[in-house]
Design an enzyme around this catalytic site. Structure first.
Site, mmCIF file in Angstrom:
data_model
loop_
_atom_site.group_PDB
_atom_site.id
_atom_site.type_symbol
_atom_site.label_atom_id
_atom_site.label_comp_id
_atom_site.label_asym_id
_atom_site.label_seq_id
_atom_site.Cartn_x
_atom_site.Cartn_y
_atom_site.Cartn_z
ATOM 1 N N HIS A 18 -6.477 -25.794 -1.591
ATOM 2 C CA HIS A 18 -5.508 -25.500 -2.654
ATOM 3 C C HIS A 18 -5.237 -24.134 -3.196
ATOM 4 O O HIS A 18 -4.179 -23.570 -3.058
ATOM 5 C CB HIS A 18 -5.864 -26.436 -3.900
ATOM 6 C CG HIS A 18 -4.708 -26.777 -4.749
ATOM 7 N ND1 HIS A 18 -4.780 -27.526 -5.520
ATOM 8 C CD2 HIS A 18 -3.608 -26.197 -4.952
ATOM 9 C CE1 HIS A 18 -3.559 -27.445 -6.603
ATOM 10 N NE2 HIS A 18 -2.674 -26.374 -6.039
ATOM 11 N N GLU B 277 1.082 -19.581 -4.527
ATOM 12 C CA GLU B 277 -0.516 -19.313 -4.988
ATOM 13 C C GLU B 277 -0.714 -17.848 -5.214
ATOM 14 O O GLU B 277 -1.396 -17.502 -5.941
ATOM 15 C CB GLU B 277 -1.214 -19.791 -3.880
ATOM 16 C CG GLU B 277 -1.399 -21.471 -3.602
ATOM 17 C CD GLU B 277 -1.938 -21.961 -5.095
ATOM 18 O OE1 GLU B 277 -3.061 -21.498 -5.508
ATOM 19 O OE2 GLU B 277 -1.410 -22.919 -5.378
ATOM 20 N N HIS C 66 -1.623 -16.850 -8.850
ATOM 21 C CA HIS C 66 -3.127 -16.508 -8.787
ATOM 22 C C HIS C 66 -3.389 -15.054 -8.239
ATOM 23 O O HIS C 66 -4.259 -14.520 -8.586
ATOM 24 C CB HIS C 66 -3.866 -17.498 -8.270
ATOM 25 C CG HIS C 66 -3.350 -18.960 -8.893
ATOM 26 N ND1 HIS C 66 -3.975 -19.220 -10.260
ATOM 27 C CD2 HIS C 66 -2.700 -20.024 -8.513
ATOM 28 C CE1 HIS C 66 -3.501 -20.534 -10.536
ATOM 29 N NE2 HIS C 66 -2.998 -20.857 -9.528
#
Length: 226
Positions: A61, A115, A119
């Site tokens: 993930h 992502e 992040h």
């Protein structure tokens, strides 16, 4: 001090603040893997990527910078957007280990871009874009969750297993305590959904978690097939 000097100083201060925002420190990463059988067994369902149905294995993930107080940085550098050309050598492996299951079906670039933007940009002080994805792929190789669980007799067969047995199997194989996230299927069953491991802020080593996410699983959870 003349007007030009004042403007120059202000610009320098702004530049320094921008550098601080981009390279802000964080304490550790959460490395998160998800079980596709549980992702797909919910109201929203799922869509297989354009490359086809993923293998029946845990998939990545993300790798998420976090602070020890439980908060986390996000979207740290809008001037460093996701660039697929920087990970062209990783694409095949990412389609295998980091597939998207969101609808509509896609090639994964939107997922990976999300992502990175949310992040990855917060870890640029230690990992550039290529290193961020390569490091995450390497962590999956280090933590083969499906192998660990099946070796302990915990199989994706739709049966229910003790939550503590799942945690013990992973800790026994890795040396570190995982955090297990569950979801609920249409029948109200608590399912094994995502497994979090903590990683040091260089992205190199699994470590013991100082802080865990919020959430709760039942004492027995289902491990659905995929």
């Amino acid at each position: 001090m003349n007007h030009k000097s004042s403007i120059l100083i202000i610009l320098l201060i702004i530049q320094c603040l921008a550098i601080l925002v981009v390279s802000q420190d964080f304490d550790f990463f959460y490395f998160v893997q998800q079980w596709p059988g549980s992702y797909c067994d919910k109201k929203q369902s799922c869509c297989y990527p354009k490359s086809g149905k993923p293998a029946p294995d845990f998939s990545i993930h993300g790798l998420w910078p976090n602070y020890k107080d439980g908060s986390y940085p996000s979207n740290c550098d809008p001037d460093s957007p996701f660039d697929e050309s920087k990970i062209s050598d990783l694409t095949n492996k990412m389609q295998e280990d980091w597939p998207t299951l969101a609808c509509p079906s896609s090639d994964g670039l939107t997922f990976w871009g999300h992502e990175w933007d949310k992040h990855g940009t917060c870890s640029e002080s230690v990992l550039d874009q290529h290193d961020y994805f390569a490091t995450t792929l390497n962590l999956k190789k280090q933590v083969n969750l499906l192998q660990i669980l099946t070796d302990a007799g915990i199989n994706p067969d739709g049966e229910f297993y003790n939550l503590e047995s799942i945690k013990d199997a992973i800790k026994g194989a890795t040396g570190y305590t995982p955090w297990v996230e569950c979801n609920v299927d249409g029948s109200g069953n608590s399912q094994l959904y995502q497994i979090y491991m903590c990683v040091d802020n260089s992205g190199s080593h699994i470590i013991e978690c100082d802080v865990l996410p919020h959430g709760k699983c039942a004492s027995k959870i289902q491990f659905p097939s995929f």
